[in-house]
Design a protein around this motif. Structure first.
Motif, PDB file in Angstrom:
ATOM      1  N   PRO A  79       6.428  -4.004   6.629  1.00 12.57           N
ATOM      2  CA  PRO A  79       5.753  -3.089   5.773  1.00 12.57           C
ATOM      3  C   PRO A  79       5.350  -3.562   4.327  1.00 12.57           C
ATOM      4  O   PRO A  79       4.155  -3.211   3.759  1.00 12.57           O
ATOM      5  N   ASP A  80       6.154  -4.510   3.811  1.00 14.28           N
ATOM      6  CA  ASP A  80       5.710  -5.011   2.395  1.00 14.28           C
ATOM      7  C   ASP A  80       4.354  -5.917   2.577  1.00 14.28           C
ATOM      8  O   ASP A  80       3.723  -5.750   1.490  1.00 14.28           O
ATOM      9  N   ASP A  81       4.366  -6.575   3.714  1.00 12.35           N
ATOM     10  CA  ASP A  81       3.050  -7.543   3.721  1.00 12.35           C
ATOM     11  C   ASP A  81       1.872  -6.550   3.799  1.00 12.35           C
ATOM     12  O   ASP A  81       0.911  -6.827   3.520  1.00 12.35           O
ATOM     13  N   MET A  82       1.996  -5.486   4.631  1.00 12.60           N
ATOM     14  CA  MET A  82       0.971  -4.700   4.945  1.00 12.60           C
ATOM     15  C   MET A  82       0.562  -3.824   3.733  1.00 12.60           C
ATOM     16  O   MET A  82      -0.732  -3.588   3.509  1.00 12.60           O
ATOM     17  N   ARG A 140      -0.190   1.222   3.535  1.00  9.87           N
ATOM     18  CA  ARG A 140       0.283   0.213   4.684  1.00  9.87           C
ATOM     19  C   ARG A 140      -0.786   0.178   5.817  1.00  9.87           C
ATOM     20  O   ARG A 140      -1.033  -0.819   6.489  1.00  9.87           O
ATOM     21  N   VAL A 141      -1.132   1.379   6.308  1.00 12.18           N
ATOM     22  CA  VAL A 141      -2.235   1.561   7.394  1.00 12.18           C
ATOM     23  C   VAL A 141      -3.381   0.641   7.124  1.00 12.18           C
ATOM     24  O   VAL A 141      -4.136   0.029   7.855  1.00 12.18           O
ATOM     25  N   MET A 194      12.179   8.634  -4.298  1.00 17.56           N
ATOM     26  CA  MET A 194      12.037   7.859  -5.451  1.00 17.56           C
ATOM     27  C   MET A 194      10.354   7.685  -5.769  1.00 17.56           C
ATOM     28  O   MET A 194       9.695   8.515  -5.046  1.00 17.56           O
ATOM     29  N   VAL A 195      10.252   6.861  -6.746  1.00 16.47           N
ATOM     30  CA  VAL A 195       8.959   6.704  -7.012  1.00 16.47           C
ATOM     31  C   VAL A 195       8.613   4.969  -7.118  1.00 16.47           C
ATOM     32  O   VAL A 195       9.579   4.251  -7.394  1.00 16.47           O
ATOM     33  N   ARG A 196       7.713   4.569  -6.253  1.00 17.09           N
ATOM     34  CA  ARG A 196       7.509   3.095  -6.338  1.00 17.09           C
ATOM     35  C   ARG A 196       6.287   2.732  -7.012  1.00 17.09           C
ATOM     36  O   ARG A 196       5.345   3.656  -7.513  1.00 17.09           O
ATOM     37  N   ALA A 197       6.422   1.635  -7.960  1.00 20.77           N
ATOM     38  CA  ALA A 197       5.358   1.092  -8.633  1.00 20.77           C
ATOM     39  C   ALA A 197       5.186  -0.318  -8.324  1.00 20.77           C
ATOM     40  O   ALA A 197       6.095  -0.916  -8.026  1.00 20.77           O
ATOM     41  N   CYS A 198       3.958  -0.543  -8.177  1.00 18.88           N
ATOM     42  CA  CYS A 198       3.242  -2.018  -7.792  1.00 18.88           C
ATOM     43  C   CYS A 198       2.328  -2.495  -8.851  1.00 18.88           C
ATOM     44  O   CYS A 198       1.560  -1.818  -9.201  1.00 18.88           O
ATOM     45  N   LEU A 199       3.015  -3.715  -9.439  1.00 15.55           N
ATOM     46  CA  LEU A 199       2.152  -4.380 -10.447  1.00 15.55           C
ATOM     47  C   LEU A 199       0.985  -5.583  -9.691  1.00 15.55           C
ATOM     48  O   LEU A 199       1.672  -6.369  -8.904  1.00 15.55           O
ATOM     49  N   LEU A 256       5.347  -1.002  11.699  1.00  8.67           N
ATOM     50  CA  LEU A 256       5.694  -1.347  10.554  1.00  8.67           C
ATOM     51  C   LEU A 256       7.223  -1.134  10.101  1.00  8.67           C
ATOM     52  O   LEU A 256       7.679   0.123   9.925  1.00  8.67           O
ATOM     53  N   SER A 257       8.005  -2.153  10.475  1.00  7.81           N
ATOM     54  CA  SER A 257       9.396  -1.828  10.202  1.00  7.81           C
ATOM     55  C   SER A 257      10.234  -3.190   9.889  1.00  7.81           C
ATOM     56  O   SER A 257       9.590  -4.464  10.056  1.00  7.81           O
TER      57      SER A 257
END
Length: 235
Positions: free
Chosen positions: A220-223, A89-90, A13-18, A198-199
């Motif tokens: 993971p989303d928090d990191m 994430r790292v 997929m392609v992730r997009a973050c605003l 991260l899980s």
């Protein structure tokens, strides 16, 4: 604050973050980059491309000193590739623990990566195809602890252990054997190190703690949000 967009491939997929400055407003997954950019037309032209550009070879800074890209990280021995989103994430883990040294286990949907972090650099990493194998063999989301321990102790018996679990229709044992084999192979990474997993579940961290490792789970989303914030601060 200034709104900006980060976009790039992850798995199929392609992730997009605003973002609004260093604050993550929303994130979504799209079938391709065209659809992702079309969803955010006001920010598409100057979007930060995650995973774009020539990969950076280890050892390398956790976050690149680039404005428009977050390239992947490559490694010559053993050959491997850490994607741009995993790199962010790292970076989120590092941002939440200044001057931290340890191992980040980025548990993905297709691959897991054990990433050694030291002196604000990604020093080395090791990938594993365990999530794909679990999916291919219809494993369960939760591992059987006894199965994991059995294969941890005798990783050379993995194929035989899987054969028995499949005959018994024991999906949790399938997952346990596969995760046990991965943890055994990654022992040089986690032994004597603090491990941040991260899980979405505590399964991997619990198995590591069962081996005496110092392991905790982080979302993971928090990191990712912290990593994007760190990128905003540096960019």
């Amino acid at each position: 604050m200034t709104r900006w967009l980060a976009v790039g491939p992850e798995a199929d997929m392609v992730r997009a973050c605003l973002m609004d400055g260093d604050i993550l407003l929303e994130q979504s997954l799209f079938r391709d980059e065209e659809a992702a950019l079309a969803a955010y037309p006001d920010h598409a032209e100057k979007a930060v491309r995650v995973g774009a550009g020539a990969p950076h070879a280890t050892p390398t800074a956790i976050l690149p000193n680039l404005v428009a890209q977050v390239p992947a990280v490559t490694q010559e021995t053993p050959p491997d590739l850490l994607g741009g989103w995993a790199r962010l994430r790292v970076a989120g883990v590092a941002a939440s623990r200044p001057h931290w040294e340890g191992v980040v286990l980025d548990a993905g949907s297709e691959s897991n990566h054990w990433v050694h972090v030291s002196a604000d650099e990604i020093v080395s990493f090791q990938g594993a195809a365990t999530p794909r194998l679990i999916a291919a063999l219809d494993g369960a989301p939760v591992a059987d602890d006894e199965a994991a321990d059995s294969t941890l102790s005798r990783p050379e018996r993995l194929s035989a252990h899987l054969h028995g679990a499949l005959l018994a229709g024991d999906a949790r044992a399938v997952t346990g054997h596969l995760l046990g084999a991965e943890i055994a192979a990654a022992k040089p990474y986690w032994l004597g190190q603090e491990v941040i997993v991260l899980s979405q579940t505590d399964t991997l961290a619990a198995l590591l703690r069962g081996q005496g490792a110092d392991a905790v789970t982080a979302a993971p989303d928090d990191m990712l949000a912290r990593g994007l914030a760190a990128r905003a601060a540096g960019g």
